[in-house]
Design an enzyme around this catalytic site. Structure first.
Site, short mmCIF file in Angstrom:
data_model
loop_
_atom_site.label_atom_id
_atom_site.label_comp_id
_atom_site.label_asym_id
_atom_site.label_seq_id
_atom_site.Cartn_x
_atom_site.Cartn_y
_atom_site.Cartn_z
N ASP A 126 44.10 65.62 84.79
CA ASP A 126 44.80 66.84 85.17
C ASP A 126 43.96 67.24 86.34
O ASP A 126 44.65 68.36 86.96
CB ASP A 126 44.60 67.81 83.98
CG ASP A 126 46.09 67.66 83.35
OD1 ASP A 126 46.88 66.58 83.71
OD2 ASP A 126 46.38 68.28 82.31
N HIS A 182 43.55 60.06 91.43
CA HIS A 182 42.36 59.32 91.24
C HIS A 182 42.75 57.79 91.95
O HIS A 182 43.70 57.36 91.54
CB HIS A 182 42.18 59.02 89.75
CG HIS A 182 41.95 60.47 89.00
ND1 HIS A 182 40.50 61.13 89.53
CD2 HIS A 182 42.19 61.22 88.21
CE1 HIS A 182 40.49 62.21 88.66
NE2 HIS A 182 41.53 62.25 87.84
N GLY A 214 51.88 62.00 89.33
CA GLY A 214 50.94 62.16 90.65
C GLY A 214 49.44 62.22 90.29
O GLY A 214 48.87 63.04 90.90
N LYS A 215 48.98 61.54 89.31
CA LYS A 215 47.56 61.62 88.86
C LYS A 215 46.67 60.45 89.17
O LYS A 215 45.47 60.58 89.49
CB LYS A 215 47.23 62.19 87.35
CG LYS A 215 48.08 63.38 86.79
CD LYS A 215 47.92 63.37 85.29
CE LYS A 215 48.79 64.50 84.87
NZ LYS A 215 48.94 64.68 83.51
N VAL A 216 47.42 59.44 89.38
CA VAL A 216 46.33 57.86 89.17
C VAL A 216 47.33 57.17 90.19
O VAL A 216 48.62 56.93 90.22
CB VAL A 216 46.37 57.30 87.93
CG1 VAL A 216 45.67 55.85 88.23
CG2 VAL A 216 45.65 58.20 86.95
#
Ligand SMILES: NC(=O)c1ccc[n+]([C@@H]2O[C@H](COP(=O)([O-])OP(=O)(O)OC[C@H]3O[C@@H](n4cnc5c(N)ncnc54)[C@H](O)[C@@H]3O)[C@@H](O)[C@H]2O)c1
Length: 347
Positions: free
Chosen positions: A254, A269, A297-299
């Site tokens: 997050d 990430h 949309g995090k990794v």
């Protein structure tokens, strides 16, 4: 009649990744199938993170990992500049690492034991491992002592754990030849435990707050989130190495969103690997795939790999691969603890 000593005889030994060159074994797994091939890919992604000079590596830990013999793996990662920040459950950092640093041990047991007998003897069981409950109480009391020694105010868990490292240093160092809390203190690697009270430290803090009702130390998990986000903003390119799921996994994923909220545009990430036994069908966080995380949309999807394996098998292989490939020798320490100088912690 059996006594405590009959059960607490044989100590868990922490595996030393430095001793075993697993590179040929893990390389050979590339031409296999199933978990061997995914583990190989995860190990190569971790090696790529270590080679990428821009990359900050965040290790997340959940599960009873250190009681199971994985403590020295993380210790060696910290001491050899193979990780830049750690996000963990409290049990690993306090009940298991700090506990051993105070001179206590985990013991080889069995899941077939008579748990009523263990209860009578004040022995706690983690599957096939035993712990002396009386020693755990000393660990609770020591965290209360650390809290008593601090100026009463809200702390991030990073600040509090740094104070635990300082406590060990002031006591002449840990009474174990490897403590992650102490190593992180020496190497300026921040450790975050977002659910800090959900472990031995919680009992210590309950004692501390009860004895100091007006003015006391408290834990601020929003401050944890902000501090970890600051590391993302500072590091920009990030790779996450996740063991298990839980709060550490979500918290760390997050920070991309939090960084985006604070600065408009944050990189996802770039690298992500996860070792877990959870599967994705229940929709819960622990088993959610990294591919799924990319929808949030995090990794990024280029360098991500799930490894479905119990951690005591997979972690020494992946971390050992990174260690013996040697890319860490050319990494500059990020020393992110120093980011927070002037925010009440003096280094
Ligand atoms: N584990 C303990 O003995 C213990 C003791 C005291 C307090 N707690 C607290 O309970 C909370 C939950 O911690 P937790 O340790 O049970 O983790 P957890 O239940 O949050 O673990 C999350 C997921 O990680 C995966 N996982 C866990 N161990 C694994 C392993 N060995 N190999 C592969 N995947 C694994 C599982 O899919 C699990 O669902 C934390 O706040 C912790 O501080 C735990």
């Amino acid at each position: 009649m059996a006594n405590k000593k009959d059960f607490l005889k044989e100590q868990i030994q922490h595996i030393d990744i430095k001793k075993y060159d697993v590179v040929p074994l893990v390389d050979a797994m590339e031409k296999m199938a199933f978990s061997a091939r995914t583990l190989n890919r995860a190990a190569r992604i971790y090696d790529t993170m270590l080679r990428d000079k821009e990359c900050s590596i965040i290790l997340t830990l959940a599960g009873s990992l250190f009681s199971a013999g994985l403590k020295r793996v993380v210790y060696d990662m910290v001491m050899n500049n193979m990780v830049d920040a750690i996000v963990s459950t409290g049990a690993i950092i306090v009940d298991q690492d700090f506990f051993e640093a105070l001179g206590f041990r985990h013991y080889i047991g069995t899941q077939f034991s008579d748990d009523n007998q263990l209860r009578d003897l004040a022995i706690d069981r983690i599957y096939d491992t035993y712990i002396d409950e009386d020693e755990l109480r000393v660990c609770d009391e020591t965290t209360a002592k650390v809290a008593d020694s601090l100026e009463p105010r809200p702390y991030s868990s990073r600040e509090f754990i740094w104070e635990m490292g300082r406590y060990l240093e002031e006591q002449g160092g840990p009474k174990a030849d490897d403590s992650v809390v102490w190593a992180a203190y020496k190497k300026n690697v921040p450790i975050f435990v977002p659910a800090f009270s959900d472990c031995s430290a919680g009992f210590g803090l309950v004692m501390h707050q009860t004895q100091n009702p007006g003015k006391h130390v408290s834990l601020d998990s929003a401050k944890d989130f902000l501090e970890l986000t600051k590391i993302k903003l500072e590091g920009k390119t990030t790779g996450i190495f996740m063991i298990g799921g839980g709060v550490p996994k979500n918290f760390t994923q997050d920070i991309v969103v939090a960084a985006d909220i604070l600065e408009g545009k944050a990189d996802m990430h770039k690298y992500a690997i996860q070792v877990t036994v959870a599967d994705e069908r229940d929709g819960a966080l622990s088993g959610s795939t990294l591919k799924e995380a990319s929808s949030w949309g995090k990794v990024e999807t280029t360098f991500e790999q799930m490894v479905y394996s119990e951690a005591t098998i997979a972690m020494p292989l992946i971390a050992g691969y990174g260690y013996h490939k040697g890319a860490w020798k050319n990494r500059q320490p990020k020393a992110y603890q120093k980011l927070f100088v002037g925010e009440k912690v003096v280094i």
